[in-house]
Scaffold this motif. Structure first.
Motif, short mmCIF file in Angstrom:
data_model
loop_
_atom_site.label_atom_id
_atom_site.label_comp_id
_atom_site.label_asym_id
_atom_site.label_seq_id
_atom_site.Cartn_x
_atom_site.Cartn_y
_atom_site.Cartn_z
N LEU A 1 -11.31 -0.75 -4.89
CA LEU A 1 -11.14 -1.98 -5.65
C LEU A 1 -12.34 -2.90 -5.47
O LEU A 1 -12.80 -3.53 -6.42
N GLU B 1 -4.42 -1.43 -2.89
CA GLU B 1 -4.19 -1.48 -4.34
C GLU B 1 -2.88 -0.73 -4.60
O GLU B 1 -2.84 0.50 -4.64
N ASP C 1 -9.47 3.04 -12.57
CA ASP C 1 -8.12 3.14 -12.00
C ASP C 1 -7.44 4.44 -12.41
O ASP C 1 -6.71 5.05 -11.61
#
Length: 221
Positions: free
Chosen positions: A111, A70, A148
């Protein structure tokens, strides 16, 4: 550590850009690391980190069922750490890139877990989603943004002290440090590019031609 809040928000927003909204490529390492570097007062170092990570990210093919790093949140962490260490530039780029790689590796795992969690939340909100509820959709997006942002915060808080300690014992010169990092990144990018285009007829010659033109422009400037 006053920069943690804006960096966390930046990581969350860029996480949305990866798979949800607005998908404008602002989560690419070059953009993400530059913005993070600007937040801590050194956008130039952020650009250096972003360019290096872009070379490495060429090996990532984010489609199908593959698990991949990511890069959005990772670039924020790497650019911010390198930018915050700008007073000691010799090892700042190397440390920033290593911090980003570590975050990207962890982010590849989180993720997958994030998508599983959002799918679980979506099943619980299925009636509202079927009814077209705007609030239900936004709640799922906020859940992803929060996750996130948390990854960005935790990675920065844990890795920045490590970066400071490492910089304290760094002995390599600035040219050698940067040369090594860029050489490794270029090797990864070259291998990735070869994997992508070596089977396409004539693609290698277009690549070689573009490389020569780029080097020529760089030399005559």
């Amino acid at each position: 550590m006053r920069e943690i809040l804006p960096l966390a928000l930046l990581g969350g927003v860029l996480g949305l850009d990866v798979v949800c909204f607005p998908q404008m490529m602002v989560s690419r390492p070059l953009v993400a690391a530059t913005l993070a570097g600007a937040f801590v007062g050194d956008p130039a170092m952020g650009i250096f980190v972003g360019v290096t990570l872009e070379l490495i990210a060429l090996a990532t093919l984010p489609f199908g069922a593959s698990r991949y790093p990511e890069w959005g949140s990772a670039a924020v962490v790497g650019g911010a750490i390198a930018g915050a260490l700008h007073t000691e530039r010799a090892g700042a780029l190397s440390i920033g890139v290593l911090a980003a790689l570590a975050t990207a590796w962890v982010g590849g795992w989180t993720l997958v877990k994030l998508r599983q969690w959002v799918a679980w939340l979506a099943r619980r909100r299925r009636p509202a989603l079927d009814a077209g509820s705007r609030g239900a959709v936004m709640s799922l997006q906020l859940a992803g943004l929060t996750a996130d942002a948390a990854l960005t915060t935790v990675a920065y808080v844990l890795l920045f002290p490590v970066g400071e300690a490492t910089l304290g014992v760094w002995s390599l010169s600035e040219p050698l440090s940067r040369g090594f990092v860029v050489s490794v990144a270029a090797a990864v990018a070259g291998a990735a590019a070869w994997t992508i285009f070596h089977s396409a007829r004539g693609a290698r010659w277009y690549f070689a031609g573009g490389l020569l033109v780029g080097l020529f422009i760089l030399l005559v400037r």
